[in-house]
Write a protein that holds these residues in place. Structure first.
Motif, PDB file in Angstrom:
ATOM      1  N   GLU A   1       0.580  -1.141  -0.064  1.00 32.51           N
ATOM      2  CA  GLU A   1      -0.275   0.527  -0.386  1.00 32.51           C
ATOM      3  C   GLU A   1       0.894   0.957   0.097  1.00 32.51           C
ATOM      4  O   GLU A   1       0.807   2.031  -0.420  1.00 32.51           O
TER       5      GLU A   1
ATOM      6  N   ARG B   1       1.297   3.883  -3.207  1.00 31.36           N
ATOM      7  CA  ARG B   1       1.059   5.458  -2.127  1.00 31.36           C
ATOM      8  C   ARG B   1       2.096   5.966  -3.208  1.00 31.36           C
ATOM      9  O   ARG B   1       1.780   7.136  -2.831  1.00 31.36           O
TER      10      ARG B   1
ATOM     11  N   ASN C   1      -3.986   5.963  -4.577  1.00 36.48           N
ATOM     12  CA  ASN C   1      -4.574   6.440  -3.629  1.00 36.48           C
ATOM     13  C   ASN C   1      -5.059   5.103  -3.018  1.00 36.48           C
ATOM     14  O   ASN C   1      -6.338   4.687  -2.318  1.00 36.48           O
TER      15      ASN C   1
ATOM     16  N   MET D   1      -6.359   1.548  -0.922  1.00 32.74           N
ATOM     17  CA  MET D   1      -7.312   1.067   0.354  1.00 32.74           C
ATOM     18  C   MET D   1      -7.650  -0.263   0.311  1.00 32.74           C
ATOM     19  O   MET D   1      -8.309  -0.835  -0.556  1.00 32.74           O
TER      20      MET D   1
END
Length: 185
Positions: A79, A83, A90, A92
């Motif tokens: 993640e 990012r 973005n 999630m």
């Protein structure tokens, strides 16, 4: 001799065309594409590793990429890598899957991307012409050293020109497809 020159030129042109396709696949069109994350590296126990070597990457829908880490504890590292990449995404986390939605592009951004894509295509066209020039120079050298006749040289130059024309047409097709993809909403 001429066949070798032509074969060498064709191989170089094919590599240039493949490089263009790879470069264009990295240009974001607002639609999800699994190869979009391929160049992202993740810190895998202190070793920079490509994301597709530590997780499965698939499409959830037309605008969302799903990343499923092979090891649960790699989720945060993956993640963070997505990012911090230059893609402006973005991610999630949803359970074990990391959802990566592709933001919609504005009209102005689409036009800017088309300019970038056209410039990439022009760079490859220039590379094709340089390959043609080098092949023709090689034919001239063979003529000077009397390894081929003038007729063979002219015939070889014609074949190389046809080859160049074919690859430039192929570049135009690839460019047209990418432009259409970028302008699709």
């Amino acid at each position: 001799m001429i066949a070798d020159v032509k074969k060498s030129a064709e191989q170089k042109m094919q590599k240039s065309l493949e490089a263009l396709k790879v470069d264009l696949s990295k240009v974001r069109s607002g639609r999800a594409h699994t190869g979009f994350l391929d160049h992202i590296t993740v810190d895998y126990y202190g070793t920079p590793t490509l994301i597709n070597q530590v997780a499965n990457i698939n499409l959830i829908d037309a605008r969302t990429i799903g990343v499923i880490p092979w090891e649960k504890k790699m989720g945060n590292a993956i993640e963070r890598a997505i990012r911090e990449s230059d893609l402006g995404l973005n991610p999630m986390p949803v359970g074990e899957t990391i959802r990566v939605p592709m933001p919609a592009l504005t009209e102005e951004r689409r036009r800017d991307l088309i300019k970038v894509v056209k410039q990439e295509a022009e760079n490859v066209r220039v590379a094709m012409r340089n390959i043609r020039r080098d092949a023709n120079a090689h034919l001239k050298d063979l003529l000077k050293s009397k390894e081929i006749s003038e007729d063979d040289e002219r015939r070889g130059q014609d074949e190389i020109q046809k080859l160049t024309d074919r690859y430039i047409t192929e570049i135009d097709k690839v460019l047209q497809v990418k432009e259409t993809e970028l302008m699709a909403v």
